[in-house]
Design a protein around this motif. Structure first.
Motif, mmCIF file in Angstrom:
data_model
loop_
_atom_site.group_PDB
_atom_site.id
_atom_site.type_symbol
_atom_site.label_atom_id
_atom_site.label_comp_id
_atom_site.label_asym_id
_atom_site.label_seq_id
_atom_site.Cartn_x
_atom_site.Cartn_y
_atom_site.Cartn_z
ATOM 1 N N GLN A 20 -71.015 -3.363 -41.659
ATOM 2 C CA GLN A 20 -70.166 -2.171 -41.587
ATOM 3 C C GLN A 20 -68.783 -2.500 -41.039
ATOM 4 O OE1 GLN A 20 -71.678 1.368 -39.821
ATOM 5 N NE2 GLN A 20 -73.492 1.465 -41.120
ATOM 6 N N LEU A 21 -68.719 -3.407 -40.084
ATOM 7 C CA LEU A 21 -67.417 -3.797 -39.531
ATOM 8 C C LEU A 21 -66.529 -4.426 -40.604
ATOM 9 C CD1 LEU A 21 -68.451 -5.273 -36.071
ATOM 10 C CD2 LEU A 21 -66.989 -3.308 -36.445
ATOM 11 N N LYS A 22 -67.130 -5.200 -41.492
ATOM 12 C CA LYS A 22 -66.333 -5.907 -42.501
ATOM 13 C C LYS A 22 -66.068 -5.054 -43.735
ATOM 14 C CE LYS A 22 -67.524 -10.658 -41.285
ATOM 15 N NZ LYS A 22 -68.025 -11.955 -41.767
ATOM 16 N N GLU A 27 -61.963 -7.857 -41.488
ATOM 17 C CA GLU A 27 -61.705 -9.171 -42.079
ATOM 18 C C GLU A 27 -60.911 -9.026 -43.376
ATOM 19 O OE1 GLU A 27 -64.397 -13.062 -43.063
ATOM 20 O OE2 GLU A 27 -64.900 -11.240 -44.151
ATOM 21 N N HIS A 28 -59.711 -9.605 -43.403
ATOM 22 C CA HIS A 28 -58.967 -9.768 -44.644
ATOM 23 C C HIS A 28 -58.007 -10.937 -44.481
ATOM 24 C CE1 HIS A 28 -55.132 -8.091 -43.202
ATOM 25 N NE2 HIS A 28 -55.829 -7.134 -42.612
ATOM 26 N N THR A 29 -57.368 -11.358 -45.544
ATOM 27 C CA THR A 29 -56.559 -12.582 -45.539
ATOM 28 C C THR A 29 -55.076 -12.286 -45.719
ATOM 29 O OG1 THR A 29 -56.930 -12.850 -47.918
ATOM 30 C CG2 THR A 29 -58.486 -13.933 -46.451
ATOM 31 N N ARG A 30 -54.613 -11.102 -45.286
ATOM 32 C CA ARG A 30 -53.214 -10.732 -45.498
ATOM 33 C C ARG A 30 -52.446 -10.605 -44.180
ATOM 34 N NH1 ARG A 30 -56.432 -7.374 -48.322
ATOM 35 N NH2 ARG A 30 -56.049 -5.643 -46.886
ATOM 36 N N HIS A 31 -52.918 -11.235 -43.131
ATOM 37 C CA HIS A 31 -52.260 -11.133 -41.836
ATOM 38 C C HIS A 31 -50.927 -11.882 -41.843
ATOM 39 C CE1 HIS A 31 -55.830 -9.316 -40.171
ATOM 40 N NE2 HIS A 31 -56.555 -10.342 -40.556
ATOM 41 N N ARG A 32 -49.925 -11.277 -41.197
ATOM 42 C CA ARG A 32 -48.613 -11.890 -41.106
ATOM 43 C C ARG A 32 -48.458 -12.751 -39.859
ATOM 44 N NH1 ARG A 32 -44.224 -7.282 -43.021
ATOM 45 N NH2 ARG A 32 -45.219 -6.727 -45.001
ATOM 46 N N SER A 33 -49.254 -12.496 -38.834
ATOM 47 C CA SER A 33 -49.155 -13.251 -37.589
ATOM 48 C C SER A 33 -50.453 -13.073 -36.811
ATOM 49 C CB SER A 33 -47.971 -12.765 -36.749
ATOM 50 O OG SER A 33 -48.183 -11.423 -36.327
ATOM 51 N N ILE A 34 -50.593 -13.829 -35.730
ATOM 52 C CA ILE A 34 -51.779 -13.716 -34.889
ATOM 53 C C ILE A 34 -51.824 -12.354 -34.206
ATOM 54 C CG2 ILE A 34 -50.575 -14.808 -32.952
ATOM 55 C CD1 ILE A 34 -54.355 -15.048 -33.794
ATOM 56 N N ASN A 35 -50.662 -11.783 -33.882
ATOM 57 C CA ASN A 35 -50.633 -10.459 -33.253
ATOM 58 C C ASN A 35 -51.131 -9.378 -34.211
ATOM 59 O OD1 ASN A 35 -49.602 -11.411 -30.802
ATOM 60 N ND2 ASN A 35 -47.505 -11.325 -31.547
ATOM 61 N N ASN A 36 -50.743 -9.475 -35.486
ATOM 62 C CA ASN A 36 -51.251 -8.526 -36.475
ATOM 63 C C ASN A 36 -52.754 -8.679 -36.667
ATOM 64 O OD1 ASN A 36 -48.175 -8.917 -37.662
ATOM 65 N ND2 ASN A 36 -48.994 -6.878 -37.973
ATOM 66 N N PHE A 37 -53.232 -9.912 -36.634
ATOM 67 C CA PHE A 37 -54.673 -10.159 -36.747
ATOM 68 C C PHE A 37 -55.424 -9.477 -35.608
ATOM 69 C CE2 PHE A 37 -58.131 -12.734 -34.996
ATOM 70 C CZ PHE A 37 -59.058 -12.652 -36.025
ATOM 71 N N SER A 68 -54.426 -6.961 -33.555
ATOM 72 C CA SER A 68 -54.332 -5.499 -33.578
ATOM 73 C C SER A 68 -55.212 -4.913 -34.684
ATOM 74 C CB SER A 68 -52.878 -5.061 -33.763
ATOM 75 O OG SER A 68 -52.342 -5.568 -34.972
ATOM 76 N N ASN A 69 -55.292 -5.594 -35.836
ATOM 77 C CA ASN A 69 -56.166 -5.138 -36.921
ATOM 78 C C ASN A 69 -57.625 -5.193 -36.497
ATOM 79 O OD1 ASN A 69 -56.685 -4.732 -40.036
ATOM 80 N ND2 ASN A 69 -57.952 -6.437 -39.431
ATOM 81 N N LEU A 70 -58.021 -6.269 -35.826
ATOM 82 C CA LEU A 70 -59.409 -6.423 -35.381
ATOM 83 C C LEU A 70 -59.771 -5.377 -34.330
ATOM 84 C CD1 LEU A 70 -62.092 -7.923 -35.221
ATOM 85 C CD2 LEU A 70 -61.009 -9.535 -33.634
ATOM 86 N N LEU A 71 -58.913 -5.175 -33.352
ATOM 87 C CA LEU A 71 -59.200 -4.211 -32.289
ATOM 88 C C LEU A 71 -59.275 -2.787 -32.832
ATOM 89 C CD1 LEU A 71 -56.879 -5.660 -29.505
ATOM 90 C CD2 LEU A 71 -59.369 -5.797 -29.601
ATOM 91 N N ALA A 72 -58.365 -2.444 -33.750
ATOM 92 C CA ALA A 72 -58.404 -1.113 -34.358
ATOM 93 C C ALA A 72 -59.682 -0.919 -35.162
ATOM 94 C CB ALA A 72 -57.176 -0.903 -35.239
ATOM 95 N N GLY A 73 -60.145 -1.969 -35.832
ATOM 96 C CA GLY A 73 -61.393 -1.884 -36.586
ATOM 97 C C GLY A 73 -62.595 -1.679 -35.689
ATOM 98 N N LEU A 74 -62.625 -2.355 -34.540
ATOM 99 C CA LEU A 74 -63.726 -2.179 -33.589
ATOM 100 C C LEU A 74 -63.745 -0.762 -33.016
ATOM 101 C CD1 LEU A 74 -63.563 -5.580 -31.650
ATOM 102 C CD2 LEU A 74 -65.165 -4.929 -33.459
ATOM 103 N N ILE A 75 -62.565 -0.231 -32.719
ATOM 104 C CA ILE A 75 -62.488 1.152 -32.217
ATOM 105 C C ILE A 75 -62.955 2.134 -33.290
ATOM 106 C CG2 ILE A 75 -60.892 2.959 -31.436
ATOM 107 C CD1 ILE A 75 -59.199 0.745 -30.186
ATOM 108 N N ALA A 76 -62.537 1.892 -34.527
ATOM 109 C CA ALA A 76 -62.940 2.774 -35.625
ATOM 110 C C ALA A 76 -64.457 2.754 -35.817
ATOM 111 C CB ALA A 76 -62.235 2.357 -36.913
ATOM 112 N N TYR A 77 -65.063 1.575 -35.673
ATOM 113 C CA TYR A 77 -66.523 1.502 -35.801
ATOM 114 C C TYR A 77 -67.205 2.317 -34.706
ATOM 115 C CZ TYR A 77 -71.263 -0.166 -35.313
ATOM 116 O OH TYR A 77 -72.627 -0.213 -35.175
ATOM 117 N N GLN A 78 -66.701 2.212 -33.473
ATOM 118 C CA GLN A 78 -67.298 2.970 -32.378
ATOM 119 C C GLN A 78 -67.162 4.476 -32.585
ATOM 120 O OE1 GLN A 78 -69.291 0.821 -30.999
ATOM 121 N NE2 GLN A 78 -68.622 0.951 -28.871
#
Length: 263
Positions: free
Chosen positions: A213-215, A221-231, A233-243
């Protein structure tokens, strides 16, 4: 001025979480097609898409604080642990990858080699995330469990796969009131196991459903990140959305008890 900055950061945080709950596949289509057209009243000071992506990195700290302070679930005495790969790109293009170079590493999972990171998750029997850790792709699955900061919320049964087998780690966790349960390897001697523990091992697929469900729903998870910071923020927002999902994979304890009674 600080109030305005905090308000804008809150808008950015809300938009990112809404995107991960929207089931849309890319942020650009969501921002231009939905936020720009239908959310003018909710977000009056809207930026261009490129500027929004640039500012996305500034809300990473807010996302991390919100996730740790408000979103993580409690430990109920029955926990499941697993790691899942977060691919930065296809393994064949790893030598050409630039945006996460120096951060992502080559690792191996049950599905083969990958280039990226590992997300280590611990969930309770209700499918809620208790704690998490992001590591390089080459990190051993047992490494986070050696950190007290990762295990300080855990107690009771901790169900894991064979990759977590370690006598030293088992004894260290047992001292902290954490009983790790795993299946044995073929070259290991057989040992007696409580029937309740055997039933929990059969339910270990619960955390696999959470990773799915997380993925596939929250798109961590995707391969369009522009930087480590975008990676991040995308991951943290996804974890919050799952919760925030109303229905999560969960363990039916009544079914477990009835199974034990029939046995």
């Amino acid at each position: 001025m600080s109030f305005v900055k905090a308000l804008i950061a809150t808008w950015h945080l809300s938009i990112l979480i809404m995107f991960h709950l929207s089931r849309m596949r890319d942020l650009k289509s969501f921002y231009l097609g939905y936020i720009k057209r239908h959310c003018q009243q909710d977000f009056p000071k809207q930026l261009s898409y490129n500027r929004f992506v640039e500012r996305q990195t500034s809300v990473g700290v807010y996302l991390l604080l919100f996730l740790n302070l408000r979103c993580l679930g409690p430990c109920t005495g029955i926990s499941f642990i697993d790691s899942t790969p977060l691919r930065a790109c296809h393994i064949k293009r790893a030598h050409q990858h630039r945006s996460l170079k120096g951060w992502a590493q080559t690792g191996k999972s049950t599905l083969g080699w990958f280039y990226g990171f590992k997300l280590h998750l611990v969930i309770n029997d209700r499918g809620e995330i208790i704690t998490f850790r992001i590591t390089h792709g080459a990190t051993d699955d047992r490494e986070p469990l050696k950190s007290e900061a990762f295990t300080n919320k855990l107690f009771g049964k901790l169900v894991a796969d064979r990759g977590y087998i370690s006598q030293d780690l088992f004894e260290r966790l047992f001292i902290d009131d954490i009983h790790m349960i795993t299946k044995r390897k073929r070259n290991m001697k057989n040992s007696l196991m409580h029937l309740h523990d055997k039933v929990l091992l059969r339910k270990r697929a619960l955390i696999e459903s959470v990773n799915d469900q997380l993925k596939n729903i929250c798109q961590i998870e995707h391969t369009r990140h522009r930087s480590i910071n975008n990676f991040c923020s995308n991951l943290l927002a996804g974890l919050i959305a799952y919760q925030a999902l109303e229905k999560k994979p969960s363990l039916d304890l009544e079914h477990v008890v009835s199974t034990l009674k029939r046995a």
